[in-house]
Structures are given as C-alpha cells and as structure tokens.
Motif scaffolding. Structure first.
Motif, PDB file in Angstrom:
ATOM      1  N   GLU A  25       7.186   3.796   5.733  1.00  0.00           N
ATOM      2  CA  GLU A  25       7.927   4.772   6.633  1.00  0.00           C
ATOM      3  C   GLU A  25       6.876   5.632   7.264  1.00  0.00           C
ATOM      4  OE1 GLU A  25      11.122   3.377   4.039  1.00  0.00           O
ATOM      5  OE2 GLU A  25       9.086   4.453   3.730  1.00  0.00           O
ATOM      6  N   SER A  26       5.985   6.318   6.707  1.00  0.00           N
ATOM      7  CA  SER A  26       5.061   7.118   6.784  1.00  0.00           C
ATOM      8  C   SER A  26       4.183   6.191   7.653  1.00  0.00           C
ATOM      9  CB  SER A  26       4.328   7.942   5.788  1.00  0.00           C
ATOM     10  OG  SER A  26       3.578   7.237   4.999  1.00  0.00           O
ATOM     11  N   LEU A  31       1.525   4.478  13.007  1.00  0.00           N
ATOM     12  CA  LEU A  31       1.207   3.388  13.957  1.00  0.00           C
ATOM     13  C   LEU A  31       1.756   3.512  15.345  1.00  0.00           C
ATOM     14  CD1 LEU A  31       1.165   0.315  11.437  1.00  0.00           C
ATOM     15  CD2 LEU A  31      -0.867   1.490  12.443  1.00  0.00           C
ATOM     16  N   SER A  32       3.033   3.960  15.247  1.00  0.00           N
ATOM     17  CA  SER A  32       3.680   4.162  16.404  1.00  0.00           C
ATOM     18  C   SER A  32       3.394   5.138  17.393  1.00  0.00           C
ATOM     19  CB  SER A  32       5.239   4.021  16.087  1.00  0.00           C
ATOM     20  OG  SER A  32       5.496   5.284  15.493  1.00  0.00           O
ATOM     21  N   PHE A  60      -8.450  -7.654  21.111  1.00  0.00           N
ATOM     22  CA  PHE A  60      -6.819  -7.634  20.801  1.00  0.00           C
ATOM     23  C   PHE A  60      -6.294  -6.609  21.464  1.00  0.00           C
ATOM     24  CE2 PHE A  60      -8.259  -5.105  17.228  1.00  0.00           C
ATOM     25  CZ  PHE A  60      -7.199  -4.143  17.087  1.00  0.00           C
ATOM     26  N   ILE A  61      -5.069  -6.596  21.586  1.00  0.00           N
ATOM     27  CA  ILE A  61      -4.272  -5.295  22.096  1.00  0.00           C
ATOM     28  C   ILE A  61      -2.953  -5.433  21.268  1.00  0.00           C
ATOM     29  CG2 ILE A  61      -3.140  -4.331  24.066  1.00  0.00           C
ATOM     30  CD1 ILE A  61      -5.055  -5.487  26.033  1.00  0.00           C
ATOM     31  N   PHE A  62      -2.593  -4.357  20.700  1.00  0.00           N
ATOM     32  CA  PHE A  62      -1.259  -4.222  20.332  1.00  0.00           C
ATOM     33  C   PHE A  62      -0.543  -3.034  20.955  1.00  0.00           C
ATOM     34  CE2 PHE A  62      -2.956  -5.303  15.708  1.00  0.00           C
ATOM     35  CZ  PHE A  62      -2.840  -6.521  15.897  1.00  0.00           C
ATOM     36  N   ALA A 115       7.641  -4.702  15.234  1.00  0.00           N
ATOM     37  CA  ALA A 115       8.339  -3.790  14.491  1.00  0.00           C
ATOM     38  C   ALA A 115       7.323  -2.700  14.004  1.00  0.00           C
ATOM     39  CB  ALA A 115       9.078  -4.448  13.447  1.00  0.00           C
ATOM     40  N   LEU A 116       6.220  -2.988  13.369  1.00  0.00           N
ATOM     41  CA  LEU A 116       5.343  -1.944  12.954  1.00  0.00           C
ATOM     42  C   LEU A 116       4.992  -1.154  13.891  1.00  0.00           C
ATOM     43  CD1 LEU A 116       2.976  -4.663  10.709  1.00  0.00           C
ATOM     44  CD2 LEU A 116       4.438  -2.465   9.993  1.00  0.00           C
ATOM     45  N   PHE A 117       4.577  -1.318  15.141  1.00  0.00           N
ATOM     46  CA  PHE A 117       4.064  -0.508  16.009  1.00  0.00           C
ATOM     47  C   PHE A 117       5.221   0.020  16.805  1.00  0.00           C
ATOM     48  CE2 PHE A 117       0.294  -2.861  15.140  1.00  0.00           C
ATOM     49  CZ  PHE A 117      -0.755  -2.111  15.211  1.00  0.00           C
ATOM     50  N   SER A 118       6.357  -0.207  16.415  1.00  0.00           N
ATOM     51  CA  SER A 118       7.536   0.555  17.203  1.00  0.00           C
ATOM     52  C   SER A 118       8.460   1.324  16.193  1.00  0.00           C
ATOM     53  CB  SER A 118       8.373  -0.532  17.852  1.00  0.00           C
ATOM     54  OG  SER A 118       7.731  -1.589  18.634  1.00  0.00           O
ATOM     55  N   ASN A 119       7.867   1.432  14.894  1.00  0.00           N
ATOM     56  CA  ASN A 119       8.421   2.196  13.907  1.00  0.00           C
ATOM     57  C   ASN A 119       9.844   1.573  13.643  1.00  0.00           C
ATOM     58  OD1 ASN A 119       8.571   4.216  11.948  1.00  0.00           O
ATOM     59  ND2 ASN A 119       9.196   5.701  13.335  1.00  0.00           N
ATOM     60  N   ASP A 120      10.084   0.416  13.439  1.00  0.00           N
ATOM     61  CA  ASP A 120      11.308  -0.335  13.188  1.00  0.00           C
ATOM     62  C   ASP A 120      11.299  -0.869  11.791  1.00  0.00           C
ATOM     63  OD1 ASP A 120      13.652  -1.337  13.292  1.00  0.00           O
ATOM     64  OD2 ASP A 120      13.517  -2.480  15.134  1.00  0.00           O
TER      65      ASP A 120
END
Length: 208
Positions: A25-26, A31-32, A60-62, A115-120
């Motif tokens: 979660e943290s 990341l988000s 790369f781009i996230f 999902a990782l970069f959207s805090n999902d």
C-alpha cells in the motif's frame, strides 16, 4: 565516541523502523504521486529452449494514460500499452493497433503496471496472489502470481523489485517469468518525473 555510537544506533533504528513500515500500500501510494515516470530501460529475454539471451534497450514512460516502450537498439520501434489496447509504431511512423480482447496475458501485464502507478491495490489483489517483502536496506519485492488459469498458462509470475526512501519509491526491475521456463527482465535507470508529457509523447496515445 559515545555520541557517535549513540547517533549510529539511532540512525539504524530509524532505518529499521522505516523498512518495517514498507508495504504494498505504501509503495503504490508513493509510485502514484508521480503522474509520469520516464527513464532508460534494458530488456533481456532468456529463451527457454536454448538459454540464449536477447538484449535490447531504449527509453520508457509510465503515465496515467499508459505505458510507452521506445526501443532504440537493436532496431528502433515504439510500443504503446493501454489497459485494453496496444499500438506498435514502426520507425517509419506506421501504426498497428491491437485490441486486448482475447489476449489475457497482455491485458494482465498492462493492467498490473497501470494499477501500480494508479494506487489501485485492490485490482492487483483481484487478479493476482500477491506476496510483498521488504529488506533492511529499504528495498522491496512484489511477487504476483496470476489467478486466471488462461494467464497462468502463459505467465507463471511477475516479480517487481524496487527501493524506497522516506519521500519516494522507484521500480528498479521487472521480471516476467513465462510458464514454459523463459523469462523477460526489464531494468530501469535514470528515472525522472516531469509534470507533463511532451507533444511527441502525447501523440503516442492519440489516434489509436
């Protein structure tokens, strides 16, 4: 000397406490905080039958809009990933759009990174058996085993390694373990977090 020893003890205690507080979660929350993460990547694909490793590199781009892999060597090409689509852009600017429907493995990888970069975190838990572990040096590992049998028949797991500080987290590498024994490793370097994409970068997500 006693003051130095006391300071060292406090420092190590603080680092240990920080490592103990790390969680999926943290890390996702960290990341988000950056809408955009850019940098260089190296890809190494190990073939299961021969053990041979194929190497490529590029940039790369996230982002919240999707993911861009711009391969520079051995051959220039660009791959744009959304949650439900993929766009391949050739060196001549030609575009090939592929729908994610029917490609569960591709959709799984794309949705995981988004999902990782959207805090999902809940979405990760829906699609994967998730194991998170943290090291004493503030490194962390997320192991994701697909729940869907169709995806598992192609990909046995996704492993993400990274490092956190008191202000941010970064993914240092991603390992895609294939069901038949091969693997694809991505290493990430020189990461930055601009507030906006350039005009050319935005164009990658347009005119699907």
């Amino acid at each position: 000397m006693k003051k130095i020893m006391a300071f060292t003890a406090v420092l190590f205690a603080a680092l240990y406490t920080f490592a103990q507080s790390l969680s999926i979660e943290s890390v996702c929350a960290d990341l988000s905080r950056n809408r955009i993460t850019k940098g260089d990547f190296v890809q190494e694909k190990t073939l299961s039958k021969t053990g041979k490793t194929l190497r490529s590199n590029g940039k790369f781009i996230f982002s919240t809009e999707g993911i861009v892999w711009s391969t520079e060597k051995p051959f220039p090409s660009t791959l744009v990933l959304g949650e439900d689509y993929m766009v391949q852009i050739g060196a001549d600017g030609s575009r090939k759009v592929t729908d994610a429907k029917g490609n569960d493995a591709f959709k799984s990888v794309s949705s995981t990174l988004l999902a990782l970069f959207s805090n999902d975190v809940s979405k990760l838990g829906q699609n994967f058996k998730l194991v998170f572990s943290a090291g004493a040096d503030n490194t962390w590992t997320v192991s994701l085993e697909p729940k869907d049998k169709t995806v598992a028949s192609v990909m046995s797991s996704i492993v993400l390694n990274g490092k956190s500080s008191s202000v941010s987290s970064e993914i240092s590498e991603i390992i895609l373990n294939e069901a038949k024994g091969g693997a694809v490793l991505y290493r990430f370097m020189n990461q930055s977090h601009p507030k906006e994409l350039t005009t050319d970068e935005k164009a990658c997500f347009n005119n699907r």
